[in-house]
Design a protein around this motif. Structure first.
Motif, mmCIF file in Angstrom:
data_model
loop_
_atom_site.group_PDB
_atom_site.id
_atom_site.type_symbol
_atom_site.label_atom_id
_atom_site.label_comp_id
_atom_site.label_asym_id
_atom_site.label_seq_id
_atom_site.Cartn_x
_atom_site.Cartn_y
_atom_site.Cartn_z
ATOM 1 N N THR A 118 0.794 -1.227 0.000
ATOM 2 C CA THR A 118 0.000 0.000 0.000
ATOM 3 C C THR A 118 0.830 1.283 0.000
ATOM 4 O OG1 THR A 118 -0.202 -0.346 2.406
ATOM 5 C CG2 THR A 118 -2.088 -0.958 1.036
ATOM 6 N N VAL A 174 -7.737 -0.128 3.692
ATOM 7 C CA VAL A 174 -7.056 -0.234 2.397
ATOM 8 C C VAL A 174 -6.548 -1.649 2.131
ATOM 9 C CG1 VAL A 174 -6.383 2.199 2.340
ATOM 10 C CG2 VAL A 174 -4.835 0.517 3.396
ATOM 11 N N LEU A 306 -5.492 3.453 -3.851
ATOM 12 C CA LEU A 306 -5.434 2.368 -2.880
ATOM 13 C C LEU A 306 -6.743 1.584 -2.869
ATOM 14 C CD1 LEU A 306 -3.535 3.970 0.138
ATOM 15 C CD2 LEU A 306 -2.634 2.592 -1.750
ATOM 16 N N HIS A 308 -10.194 -0.586 -2.008
ATOM 17 C CA HIS A 308 -11.355 -0.503 -1.132
ATOM 18 C C HIS A 308 -11.836 -1.944 -0.914
ATOM 19 C CE1 HIS A 308 -11.180 3.603 -2.632
ATOM 20 N NE2 HIS A 308 -12.002 3.965 -1.678
#
Length: 311
Positions: A118, A174, A306, A308
């Motif tokens: 991430t 995330v 990022l 979901h």
């Protein structure tokens, strides 16, 4: 150095350069090093501090031939001096934002290897879209510490694990990964496609210290207890990748999120767990009342780049 513009109130006038000098001495606790940092001679720096002390009517430093220390008055004044420069930075950001230029610094905290899926996409996107944004990255930030630093203003954004304790901090998930076992390559179960967590009940575990406030450590302990045993901890270390390194060295085993399987060091393997899964949920965290337009720009970009993840 900033221009010498005075800040005025009804009772006193302080020049910005005086505050800059004070902060330098307060952080270095050494007039010589502070003078070198400000590219000044030591004598003018000392005179500037004396002017500030006279204007405030308080002694800010205890000075001796061997040491410099903040007085209680100096300790009380320091966060306010920092705040002045923070407000100036925000003012610069706001004026540039009106012309369409996003400019400034965003402080981001992360734990390390746990964020390898991430953090890079976000920093890469920021660099490409907003070349005038500077990212100040701080590693080895555990969840509890990240929340505390957000509340204190030391960080603008933090990667944390969910859930967090009640806080004014906001979060957005995330990532969601099941925990699995990181094993030395010569472990009896290293060749299995999946194992029961109870199979590791007699092994020594490498974990993040409980006092560090890590979501991973809490989840791993909960998973072991659910499997019918408490993990026997043989080594504690705060760096997640060093945990993997110690697993590779044969020191013990560890529970890690599945995404870590992509970066396992040599002489170690990641083996999924059978049965009911314990998931680690990764999130971005921030304060809603952070006034920085630069932080808002990075958060909006994070919404784009990022994941979901679904439940």
């Amino acid at each position: 150095m900033l221009q010498r513009k005075p800040l005025q109130s009804g009772r006193f006038t302080v020049e910005i350069r005086w505050l800059e000098a004070f902060i330098a001495v307060a952080e270095e606790l050494h007039f010589g090093r502070a003078a070198a940092r400000l590219r000044l001679a030591q004598s003018p720096l000392s005179q500037t501090i004396r002017k500030l002390e006279k204007e405030l009517g308080a002694t800010l430093f205890d000075r001796s031939t061997r040491s410099v220390a903040l007085t209680p008055a100096g300790q009380a004044f320091l966060p306010h001096a920092h705040r002045v420069f923070e407000e100036l930075e925000l003012a610069q950001q706001a004026t540039r934002a009106t012309s369409g230029v996003v400019y400034g610094t965003v402080a981001i905290g992360f734990s390390g290897a746990l964020n390898h899926l991430t953090l890079p996409p976000l920093t890469r996107a920021v660099r490409q879209r907003y070349p005038n944004i500077s990212l100040s990255l701080t590693g080895r930030v555990m969840t509890r510490g990240g929340v505390e630093q957000l509340e204190q203003g030391a960080l603008d954004i933090a990667f944390v694990g969910l859930p967090i304790d009640p806080s004014p901090v906001r979060t957005r998930r995330v990532g969601r990964e099941p925990l699995g076992a990181a094993l030395p390559i010569d472990h009896p179960l290293a060749g299995e496609t999946a194992i029961d967590l109870a199979d590791l009940a007699e092994d020594g575990f490498i974990t993040i210290p409980a006092a560090a406030g890590s979501s991973l450590q809490e989840l791993a302990t909960q998973a072991c207890v659910k499997a019918g045993f408490r993990p026997r901890v043989v080594q504690e270390i705060t760096d997640p990748y060093m945990i993997l390194t110690l697993v590779s060295a044969g020191v013990g085993v560890a529970l890690m999120p599945a995404g870590i399987s992509d970066i396992m060091p040599s002489a170690s393997v990641f083996v999924p767990l059978r049965g009911e899964q314990t998931h680690m949920e990764h999130a971005l965290a921030w304060l809603d009342d952070n006034p920085s337009p630069v932080t808002r720009a990075v958060l909006e970009l994070a919404e784009e780049v990022l994941p979901h993840p679904a439940d």
